[in-house]
Every structure is written in C-alpha cells, then in structure tokens.
Motif scaffolding. Structure first.
Motif, short mmCIF file in Angstrom:
data_model
loop_
_atom_site.label_atom_id
_atom_site.label_comp_id
_atom_site.label_asym_id
_atom_site.label_seq_id
_atom_site.Cartn_x
_atom_site.Cartn_y
_atom_site.Cartn_z
N ALA A 145 1.17 -15.26 44.34
CA ALA A 145 1.27 -16.30 43.32
C ALA A 145 0.74 -15.78 41.97
O ALA A 145 1.32 -16.07 40.92
CB ALA A 145 0.50 -17.54 43.76
N GLN A 146 -0.33 -15.02 42.01
CA GLN A 146 -0.85 -14.43 40.77
C GLN A 146 0.16 -13.46 40.17
O GLN A 146 0.29 -13.38 38.95
CB GLN A 146 -2.17 -13.71 41.03
N ALA A 147 0.88 -12.76 41.00
CA ALA A 147 1.87 -11.80 40.52
C ALA A 147 3.00 -12.50 39.76
O ALA A 147 3.65 -11.89 38.92
CB ALA A 147 2.44 -10.98 41.68
N THR A 148 3.23 -13.78 40.05
CA THR A 148 4.26 -14.53 39.32
C THR A 148 3.74 -15.04 37.99
O THR A 148 4.49 -15.59 37.20
CB THR A 148 4.78 -15.73 40.13
N GLY A 149 2.43 -14.91 37.76
CA GLY A 149 1.84 -15.39 36.52
C GLY A 149 1.06 -16.68 36.66
O GLY A 149 0.53 -17.19 35.69
N LEU A 150 1.01 -17.22 37.87
CA LEU A 150 0.25 -18.45 38.07
C LEU A 150 -1.24 -18.16 37.95
O LEU A 150 -1.71 -17.11 38.38
CB LEU A 150 0.56 -19.07 39.43
#
Length: 154
Positions: A53-58
């Motif tokens: 999820a962090q990799a998507t920018g969240l």
C-alpha cells in the motif's frame, strides 16, 4: 516466528515492525517464555499489505483507515478507490506543475545561452536568473521590435 524472520519474509526492517506496533498499525504479538516477540503468519500478510500500500503512495494514516475498516469486517473497496483517485488527482496536479517548471527552465536556459557573460557585472545578481524572474513576473504582451525591419511579436 521471531522478529528477524518476519522482517526478512516481509521485506521490512525490524525497526519498521516495532514502529508499526508502536503506532497501532500492527498488533503487538504474543511473547514467548524468554520474552521474545512471537509472530504468526497473519502478521506477515499484514506487513506485506502495508508495504504494498505504501508503494502505491498511500500514507500510513490512509493505510490505517483501510485496515481498521477491514478489521471491523467492512468492505474496503470503495474507500480504497477514493483514496487512489485522490492520489491520482494530486499526482496529475504535481505533473502539471513540474511541466510548467520544466518549460520555464528550458526558456531560461535558451535565453542564458544567448547572453554575453561579460555583461554580467553585478556582483550580487546573475543576469540569467534576474532576467528570468523579471520575465516570469511580466504578463506576455505583444511588442514591436524596432530595427532594420520593425515587426510585431504576439
């Protein structure tokens, strides 16, 4: 599993795992008799989700909101779509700003190549940047050049 094994399998550091526990993103695991953290397979799944999820920018706050909904048994699809759409809009705006900045730098560079360095005599100012700031502040107006053949630029 001990924290080192979980960290390796999830592709995060042990410090990250402890941080996630501290902020409530990951439940603190049971402790073994010797006091070591004792993680289970769902902990790895949760860490992988957080990492992806962090990799998507969240942000971690956004990820927390998703996990809280999921933990309460709610569907998260619409919430995730809203978050992703917001990030897309923000990214599109950032790209537009970067394009404008790039165009301005390209114009400044082109103009700088036509300037005579010997005419840059002010010890406190750079003629390229000073002129660029001046040009950027001025609205684009048609102007007439004088010279051998006067002509209009619009």
């Amino acid at each position: 599993m001990k924290i080192g094994e979980v960290a390796q399998r999830a592709g995060v550091s042990t410090k990250t795992i402890r941080y996630y526990e501290n902020i409530g993103l990951l439940a603190e695991p049971a402790r073994s008799a010797n006091g070591y953290r004792d993680y289970d397979e769902p902990s790895i799944s949760r860490l992988l989700f957080i990492r992806d999820a962090q990799a998507t920018g969240l942000t971690l706050t956004e990820i927390t909101s998703i996990l809280e909904l999921r933990d309460e048994g709610h569907s998260t699809c619409h919430h995730v779509i809203e978050l992703l759409e917001r990030h897309l809009a923000d990214l599109d705006q950032h790209i537009a700003t970067l394009r404008k900045t790039r165009d301005q730098l390209a114009r400044m560079t082109h103009r700088a190549k036509s300037l005579d360095p010997t005419e840059c005599t002010d010890p406190n100012r750079c003629q390229t940047i000073d002129a660029a700031a001046h040009l950027e502040a001025q609205p684009h107006r048609p102007h007439v050049h004088s010279g051998p053949r006067p002509h209009l630029h619009t």
